[in-house]
Design a protein around this motif. Structure first.
Motif, mmCIF file in Angstrom:
data_model
loop_
_atom_site.group_PDB
_atom_site.id
_atom_site.type_symbol
_atom_site.label_atom_id
_atom_site.label_comp_id
_atom_site.label_asym_id
_atom_site.label_seq_id
_atom_site.Cartn_x
_atom_site.Cartn_y
_atom_site.Cartn_z
ATOM 1 N N PRO A 1 -3.337 -0.619 -0.306
ATOM 2 C CA PRO A 1 -4.383 -1.061 -1.233
ATOM 3 C C PRO A 1 -3.853 -1.510 -2.601
ATOM 4 O O PRO A 1 -4.629 -1.676 -3.547
ATOM 5 C CB PRO A 1 -5.251 0.188 -1.374
ATOM 6 C CG PRO A 1 -4.279 1.315 -1.239
ATOM 7 C CD PRO A 1 -3.151 0.843 -0.353
ATOM 8 N N TYR A 2 -2.518 -1.684 -2.704
ATOM 9 C CA TYR A 2 -1.923 -2.065 -3.993
ATOM 10 C C TYR A 2 -1.332 -3.475 -3.966
ATOM 11 O O TYR A 2 -1.000 -3.996 -2.903
ATOM 12 C CB TYR A 2 -0.807 -1.083 -4.361
ATOM 13 C CG TYR A 2 -1.273 0.331 -4.581
ATOM 14 C CD1 TYR A 2 -2.214 0.623 -5.566
ATOM 15 C CD2 TYR A 2 -0.786 1.364 -3.794
ATOM 16 C CE1 TYR A 2 -2.648 1.930 -5.764
ATOM 17 C CE2 TYR A 2 -1.217 2.671 -3.986
ATOM 18 C CZ TYR A 2 -2.153 2.948 -4.978
ATOM 19 O OH TYR A 2 -2.581 4.224 -5.174
ATOM 20 N N VAL A 3 -1.144 -4.028 -5.178
ATOM 21 C CA VAL A 3 -0.530 -5.353 -5.312
ATOM 22 C C VAL A 3 0.878 -5.328 -4.723
ATOM 23 O O VAL A 3 1.694 -4.452 -5.040
ATOM 24 C CB VAL A 3 -0.448 -5.791 -6.802
ATOM 25 C CG1 VAL A 3 0.339 -7.095 -6.930
ATOM 26 C CG2 VAL A 3 -1.829 -5.923 -7.413
ATOM 27 N N ASN A 4 1.122 -6.311 -3.871
ATOM 28 C CA ASN A 4 2.382 -6.434 -3.160
ATOM 29 C C ASN A 4 2.904 -7.850 -3.469
ATOM 30 O O ASN A 4 2.180 -8.818 -3.232
ATOM 31 C CB ASN A 4 2.020 -6.294 -1.676
ATOM 32 C CG ASN A 4 3.209 -6.283 -0.788
ATOM 33 O OD1 ASN A 4 4.161 -5.564 -1.034
ATOM 34 N ND2 ASN A 4 3.147 -7.098 0.248
ATOM 35 N N MET A 5 4.096 -7.964 -4.056
ATOM 36 C CA MET A 5 4.498 -9.299 -4.518
ATOM 37 C C MET A 5 5.994 -9.541 -4.332
ATOM 38 O O MET A 5 6.812 -8.688 -4.664
ATOM 39 C CB MET A 5 4.146 -9.439 -6.009
ATOM 40 C CG MET A 5 4.569 -10.761 -6.602
ATOM 41 S SD MET A 5 3.878 -11.058 -8.225
ATOM 42 C CE MET A 5 4.814 -9.926 -9.206
#
Ligand code: UT7
Length: 318
Positions: A204-208
């Protein structure tokens, strides 16, 4: 028929998180964050504060600036990647909080390009003669979707909201808008998790992939600026103010350099706000309008790039 911005507003939550604060949370340093991104601090929403709450404050400020009452607004578009809930839309929640009855309201999901997408959409509704006064908002609470243990992303983002009031006009206003997307890049920048069977499925977190995003951003931001000025028979030297998405000062500088636009003509807020995704462009616009940099008749170019990938630009005569 054209559309024209007649009021701007913005809101930043009170709490400030500095790079030095982050040094106590993850293995990072003020020096790394400043030199790699240009960020020194970001604002963080209070517990329980939602995207619609930030949006209300930015909207009220834009409405006051435009001298428009709630009852005169006949469409609301909210660009957000961090909505209050799965549904109803943050735009509907905002409509209720502003005490507006019965105007259409919907969210726009184009991540960091969201405000540019929303402004282009609002412009089309006005040009078609459908609505007179449109409230366009970018509002984000990225502090809810970053992993505060992941130093590669948590140092980059911040919370905030910006808003504009767009109205019908016989003079531009918005000269042209240019929107693009390439879903091939969807896994490079994402929050892949979703809700299923009462549970969060996946991350559920930003993955970049930061480097890939960086290179892509510099390439497409240059292209879309050239597209906008070519369509209007202008040169880059005609642009009075470039207001880019505020993700990284190095991306902003590289784009400006490739375009031959002096940094004196580029509005930057990334140092104090961090990356506020869909809120970054209207926040920067409001600041440059209120401090008197943006003056009547000037050419102002707004541009954004973000997850999707999505990217786009809106060229205005102020
Ligand atoms: O809104 C649109 C979406 N976002 C963006 O546009 C962001 C685009 N990307 C960027 O801004 C940059 O790629 C970053 C700021 C995310 C990263 O900068 P970079 O110059 O591309 O660094 P990097 O990813 O190549 O990482 C360099 C090093 C790595 O260490 P090693 O493998 O070289 O030993 C990272 O582990 O920096 C390390 N690192 C950190 N070190 C200290 C990554 N994050 C941090 C950190 N503090 N917070």
């Amino acid at each position: 028929m054209y559309s024209r911005i007649i009021g701007t507003g913005s809101y930043l939550p009170e709490k400030i998180l500095t790079n030095h604060d982050l040094e106590k949370m993850v293995d990072t340093s003020d020096e790394w964050i400043r030199t790699r991104t240009g960020i020194t601090q970001r604002h963080i929403a209070a517990e329980g504060q939602m995207a619609s709450d930030l949006a209300v404050n930015a909207s009220l400020s834009a409405m006051e600036n435009a001298n428009i009452e709630a009852g005169e607004i006949d469409l609301i578009i909210v660009a957000t990647t961090t909505p209050d809930m799965v549904f109803p839309s943050t735009a509907c929640i905002l409509q209720n909080k502003l005490g507006i009855k019965n105007c259409p309201a919907f969210d726009m999901q184009a991540v960091c390009s969201g405000f540019v997408y929303a402004l282009a959409t609002a412009d089309m509704f006005i040009r078609a003669g459908k609505y007179r006064n449109v409230l366009v908002v970018g509002s984000e609470i990225y502090s809810n979707i970053v992993d505060w243990k992941d130093r590669s992303t948590c140092v980059l983002f911040g919370d905030g909201a910006g808003a504009v009031l767009l109205t019908q006009s016989d003079q531009p206003g918005i000269l042209s808008s240019h929107l693009h997307a390439d879903g091939n890049y969807s896994s490079v920048l994402s929050v892949p998790g979703n809700i299923c069977d009462g549970k969060i499925q996946g991350n559920p977190y930003v993955n970049m992939e930061g480097n890939t995003v960086f290179k892509f951003a510099v390439k497409v931001l240059e292209e879309v600026v050239l597209e906008a000025i070519a369509e209007n028979n202008l040169q880059t030297t005609d642009i009075d103010w470039l207001i880019p998405h505020q993700a990284n000062i190095r991306i902003i500088r590289s784009t400006a350099k490739k375009l031959g636009i002096s940094m004196d003509k580029v509005v930057t807020t990334v140092e104090k706000h961090g990356n506020t995704s869909a809120a970054s462009v209207p926040l920067a616009l409001d600041i440059a309008v209120r401090d008197g940099r943006i003056q009547s008749d000037q050419y102002v170019l707004l541009e954004g790039v973000g997850g999707g990938f999505t990217w786009g630009a809106v060229l205005l005569r102020w």
